[in-house]
Design an enzyme around this catalytic site. Structure first.
Site, PDB file in Angstrom:
ATOM      1  N   HIS A  36      62.394  19.671  50.108  1.00  0.00           N
ATOM      2  CA  HIS A  36      62.223  20.442  48.909  1.00  0.00           C
ATOM      3  C   HIS A  36      63.140  19.705  47.927  1.00  0.00           C
ATOM      4  O   HIS A  36      62.691  19.338  46.688  1.00  0.00           O
ATOM      5  CB  HIS A  36      62.802  21.640  49.100  1.00  0.00           C
ATOM      6  CG  HIS A  36      63.010  22.514  47.691  1.00  0.00           C
ATOM      7  ND1 HIS A  36      62.181  22.619  46.801  1.00  0.00           N
ATOM      8  CD2 HIS A  36      64.333  22.948  47.156  1.00  0.00           C
ATOM      9  CE1 HIS A  36      62.750  23.400  45.540  1.00  0.00           C
ATOM     10  NE2 HIS A  36      64.005  23.347  45.777  1.00  0.00           N
ATOM     11  N   HIS A  62      70.440  20.125  43.413  1.00  0.00           N
ATOM     12  CA  HIS A  62      70.486  21.057  42.724  1.00  0.00           C
ATOM     13  C   HIS A  62      70.456  22.565  43.432  1.00  0.00           C
ATOM     14  O   HIS A  62      70.980  23.804  42.751  1.00  0.00           O
ATOM     15  CB  HIS A  62      69.021  21.392  41.769  1.00  0.00           C
ATOM     16  CG  HIS A  62      67.898  21.733  42.563  1.00  0.00           C
ATOM     17  ND1 HIS A  62      67.339  20.837  43.451  1.00  0.00           N
ATOM     18  CD2 HIS A  62      67.350  22.924  42.999  1.00  0.00           C
ATOM     19  CE1 HIS A  62      66.183  21.294  44.052  1.00  0.00           C
ATOM     20  NE2 HIS A  62      66.298  22.890  43.649  1.00  0.00           N
ATOM     21  N   ASP A  63      70.328  22.580  44.501  1.00  0.00           N
ATOM     22  CA  ASP A  63      70.747  23.780  45.217  1.00  0.00           C
ATOM     23  C   ASP A  63      71.915  23.823  46.036  1.00  0.00           C
ATOM     24  O   ASP A  63      72.346  24.667  46.989  1.00  0.00           O
ATOM     25  CB  ASP A  63      69.644  24.106  46.356  1.00  0.00           C
ATOM     26  CG  ASP A  63      68.331  24.662  45.836  1.00  0.00           C
ATOM     27  OD1 ASP A  63      68.534  25.451  44.633  1.00  0.00           O
ATOM     28  OD2 ASP A  63      67.216  24.211  46.012  1.00  0.00           O
ATOM     29  N   GLU A  66      74.236  26.735  45.181  1.00  0.00           N
ATOM     30  CA  GLU A  66      73.700  28.089  45.437  1.00  0.00           C
ATOM     31  C   GLU A  66      73.676  28.423  47.086  1.00  0.00           C
ATOM     32  O   GLU A  66      73.898  29.587  47.503  1.00  0.00           O
ATOM     33  CB  GLU A  66      72.476  28.116  44.841  1.00  0.00           C
ATOM     34  CG  GLU A  66      71.797  29.403  44.867  1.00  0.00           C
ATOM     35  CD  GLU A  66      70.398  29.455  43.949  1.00  0.00           C
ATOM     36  OE1 GLU A  66      70.624  29.393  42.778  1.00  0.00           O
ATOM     37  OE2 GLU A  66      69.487  29.849  44.597  1.00  0.00           O
ATOM     38  N   ASP A  67      73.169  27.362  47.659  1.00  0.00           N
ATOM     39  CA  ASP A  67      73.035  27.696  49.306  1.00  0.00           C
ATOM     40  C   ASP A  67      73.936  26.970  50.259  1.00  0.00           C
ATOM     41  O   ASP A  67      73.769  27.034  51.302  1.00  0.00           O
ATOM     42  CB  ASP A  67      71.697  26.984  49.527  1.00  0.00           C
ATOM     43  CG  ASP A  67      70.467  27.484  48.713  1.00  0.00           C
ATOM     44  OD1 ASP A  67      70.834  28.936  48.324  1.00  0.00           O
ATOM     45  OD2 ASP A  67      69.588  27.090  48.620  1.00  0.00           O
ATOM     46  N   ASP A 123      61.466  22.442  40.084  1.00  0.00           N
ATOM     47  CA  ASP A 123      61.898  23.697  41.418  1.00  0.00           C
ATOM     48  C   ASP A 123      60.748  24.589  41.585  1.00  0.00           C
ATOM     49  O   ASP A 123      60.400  24.701  42.631  1.00  0.00           O
ATOM     50  CB  ASP A 123      63.286  24.329  41.049  1.00  0.00           C
ATOM     51  CG  ASP A 123      63.911  25.132  42.285  1.00  0.00           C
ATOM     52  OD1 ASP A 123      63.866  24.463  43.157  1.00  0.00           O
ATOM     53  OD2 ASP A 123      64.169  26.336  42.148  1.00  0.00           O
TER      54      ASP A 123
HETATM   55 ZN    ZN Z   1      65.365  24.382  44.855  1.00  0.00          ZN
END
Ligand code: ZN
Length: 180
Positions: A36, A62-63, A66-67, A123
């Site tokens: 991804h 980018h994640d 967040e993750d 995204d």
């Molecule tokens: Zn993403």
């Protein structure tokens, strides 16, 4: 520390690969999560002609906030303030319930920076593509419909920065809807 554009992108890819180790993405075939990130980074590189290495690095990263246990400060130190700031700008507050996070994305999209808008659209393209199945089950259909309906609302607030990316999003939605 200054890094050449190529080194910056390479460093970002490696950092993201390590941080997302063992994660798989939702959708088709439980692909490794890094697929991804590679897709988002490559979409950005393609539609911008590779002119902005920092933005391609943000595609990879980018994640991460967040993750994974990654902070904006850490990204600022390892990369730079712009990269870290952009990743933070596209990060949802995971303490909020999913429905609230989704609502906030729609509401906040128009106020995002042009660079953040490109990441948002890339995204959504990647996430829709992963949900397209050649012979979807009822559950897969429902999931795709739900995701595309929401993604269109978010992207409505992100359009107008890059015509090619806008067109790719529209083509992806068209393809997705043709399978429903
Ligand atoms: Zn993403």
């Amino acid at each position: 520390m200054w890094m050449s554009p190529i080194c910056l992108v390479s460093e970002a890819a490696e950092f993201a690969a390590r941080r997302h180790t063992g994660m798989s993405r939702k959708g088709r075939g439980d692909e490794p999560y890094i697929n991804h990130l590679a897709e988002v980074a490559n979409l950005i590189a393609t539609v911008t002609g590779g002119r902005d290495a920092e933005l391609i690095a943000v595609g990879w990263l980018h994640d991460t906030i967040e993750d994974t246990p990654t902070t904006q400060g850490e990204l600022a130190e390892r990369f730079n303030a712009r990269v870290a700031g952009l990743v933070a700008e596209v990060t949802d507050d995971m303490r909020l319930p999913k429905s609230t996070r989704r609502q906030l994305q729609v509401m906040e999209a128009p106020g995002k920076s042009p660079s953040a808008k490109l990441i948002k659209i890339a995204d959504k393209i990647s996430n829709i593509r992963a949900r397209i199945h050649s012979d979807p089950s009822a559950e897969e259909r429902a999931d795709l419909t739900d995701y595309v309906d929401w993604a269109e609302k978010v992207v409505l607030g992100c359009r107008g920065v890059n015509a090619e990316l806008d067109r790719m999003f529209d083509d992806t939605v068209k393809l997705a809807r043709s399978t429903l």
